[in-house]
Each structure stands twice: as structure tokens, then as C-alpha cells.
Scaffold this active site. Sequence first.
Site, short mmCIF file in Angstrom:
data_model
loop_
_atom_site.label_atom_id
_atom_site.label_comp_id
_atom_site.label_asym_id
_atom_site.label_seq_id
_atom_site.Cartn_x
_atom_site.Cartn_y
_atom_site.Cartn_z
CG PHE A 11 -13.44 -47.02 -24.66
CD1 PHE A 11 -15.03 -46.97 -24.71
CD2 PHE A 11 -13.23 -47.86 -25.81
CE1 PHE A 11 -15.94 -47.47 -25.74
CE2 PHE A 11 -13.76 -48.54 -26.39
CZ PHE A 11 -15.36 -48.50 -26.36
N GLY A 36 -8.47 -40.70 -19.70
CA GLY A 36 -9.83 -41.15 -19.08
C GLY A 36 -10.36 -40.04 -18.74
CE1 TYR A 149 -0.19 -48.02 -27.64
CE2 TYR A 149 -0.95 -48.84 -29.95
CZ TYR A 149 -1.42 -48.61 -28.61
OH TYR A 149 -2.35 -49.10 -27.93
#
Length: 324
Positions: A11, A36, A149
Site C-alpha cells: 500500500f 502486496g 509485532y
Amino acid sequence: MRYFITGGAGFIGSHLATRMLDRGDKVLVLDDLSTGSMENIAHLLDRAGFAYRIGSALDAPLVSECVDQCDVTVHLAAAVGVRLIVERPVHTIETNVKATEVVLGAAAKKQKLVLIASTSEVYGKSASLPFREDGDLQLGPTTHSRWAYACSKALDEWLGLAYMREKKVPVIIVRFFNTVGPRQTGRYGMVLPNFVSQALSGQPITVYGSGDQQRCFGHVQDAVEALLRLLGTPGAVGGVYNIGSDEEISIRGLAEKVRDAVGSDSPIEHIPYAEAYEAGFEDMQRRIPDLTKLEATIAFRPTTPLTAIIADVVADQRARGGPV
Ligand code: UDP
């Protein structure tokens, strides 16, 4: 200049590549098409100065070849999105940490500039709002995948700064706050594209938790402008920068704004976090960037108001005839 963008079919990467080509730079994209897509770069395939390779940022010989061919690397390839992190923690940790190591290792050969994408997630549960780049990070327990994360991206930052100190690789680190805009897919759980596609299709708009949690949404074009300016500012090297908007809205407020923008009758449905993510999931209640350092360095701050951002995402999904 020739730029190498890992995750360039994603993005943010695809918007960045477009702007670089528009101003006459050359761009080489590497993407494994996991999150992607070729659709994101379809409009670039015929552009002069554009090239792409399908492959992994974990593939050291391939990354090394690409880094060698370019002047600057923008490392955006990462496992992103809270849902993906909860579902595939091994993939998240390995992708985020190993790929950054590979990129920095390749750039170290000739001490080429690397911009590393990090995230506002690294601030974790910190309550020192707005978040300043030199503030403490406050993460939760290792038994909750979500924090993997934040931790993996924090390690990327440390790795980047360590390569700069020890191996003289010029590094810039950016922490993206919620970045949204055309082409963003809702497939990995991101809230705005999800709400827009739910509103457009008349499905319930799914607000997780109470909806009182707040976020600041920045337009991807503003984020790209900030990236380009940082890359062109020698004084930015060695720094960590927040990138995003500081206009706050509750998630319930966002759902209502999206419903109004679409003119939809979709009901707003509350879903418990445990159902949306995992048992014991802790959400961040507020997350606001302090943009002082960014503005002082590049004389720019994100300006696109939320209503314009929502209108852009709605128009994009309408033009595509459905969710991205
Ligand atoms: N969220 C929501 N409904 C959705 C997707 C997300 O209410 O369909 C909430 C999510 O729990 C969080 C906020 O929206 O509070 C932003 O989520 P996102 O995944 O876009 O980004 P985050 O801020 O979590 O990185």
C-alpha cells in the site's frame, strides 16, 4: 537517484514508487506479493525508470543485488496488520527481524542510506500522550501474540541504529501511525477500508470493543511527502520520526462518519475483542503522534482532514466496484 523499495507492491510502497517516478527518479521494487499485489503496481509497469522483482526480502543474494543497483533503500517489507500478527506470529517475527538484517547487511557493503519503516505499535500501552520519539516504550506480555509485532519492529529500530553506530550505515527510522488511503486493502483487518466496504455493501459495520478507543488517521499521500522530504534531508539521518496525523477520532465516531459519507443504512455492530482477535487481547485506547520533531526536520506536517481521507477511500472503492 535510483531507489530500491522492499515491499514496493504494498500500500504505502506503491504510492511512494509512483511519486518517485513522477519526479524523475528510478525505482526498483522487490515484493513477495504476500500482502502486496501486482494490481498495486499495474499502473507503473510501463513507466520509464520502473523495474520490479518478485521475491522475498529474506533472500540475501537477491536483496544484495538490488541494493547494489540502487543509491538508497526504503525498507517497507514487513508482516503488517494486527490480524496477521495474531494468526501467524512465527511468520511475523521472522519476516520483520530477518529481512531488516538482510537489508542492512547488504547496505553496509558500501554504506548506502536505508530508511526503515517501523510503527506506532512500538509505543505499546504508553500513556504519555502525545507519543514522542524519545519516550519510553511499554509492551505487554510475551504470551500475547500482538506484542510480537511491536517487539519485532522495535528490534528493527535497534538493529538499524546499531548498524549506523558500528558499521557507519546511514539510517533513517520512521514510525507510521494509522496510515490510510486509496488502494489499502481491508483483508488484513485495517479498520478504514473495512468500514468503507461494509458501508458500501450494506453489511453491518463491525466496531471492535466499545468503540471508545481513538486513533489518528493520516493520508498516505502525506506520509509519502514526509518520506520524500526525510530522504532528501541530510540532517534526518540517524533519527527516529513519527509520521501520521494528530487529528483524533473514536472508532465508533469513524464508523458513523463512514456511514454518513457513503449514505449507507448499515447498522453499527459491536464485536468483543476476544472474538475479533484472540482471548485477552488488549487494544490501545489512544495513540497520538507528537509531530514536533518531524516538522522541525522537514518543515511539513500532514494536513489532509479526515473527511477528505474518507471521501478518497470511498471514491476509490466505488471506482473499483468493491473492496480492495
Ligand atoms: N477495528 C474495528 N473494526 C474493524 C477493524 C479494526 O473496530 O473491522 C478497530 C481496532 O480494534 C482498533 C482500530 O479499529 O481499535 C484500528 O485498527 P487497525 O487494525 O486499523 O489499526 P491498529 O490501530 O490496531 O494498528
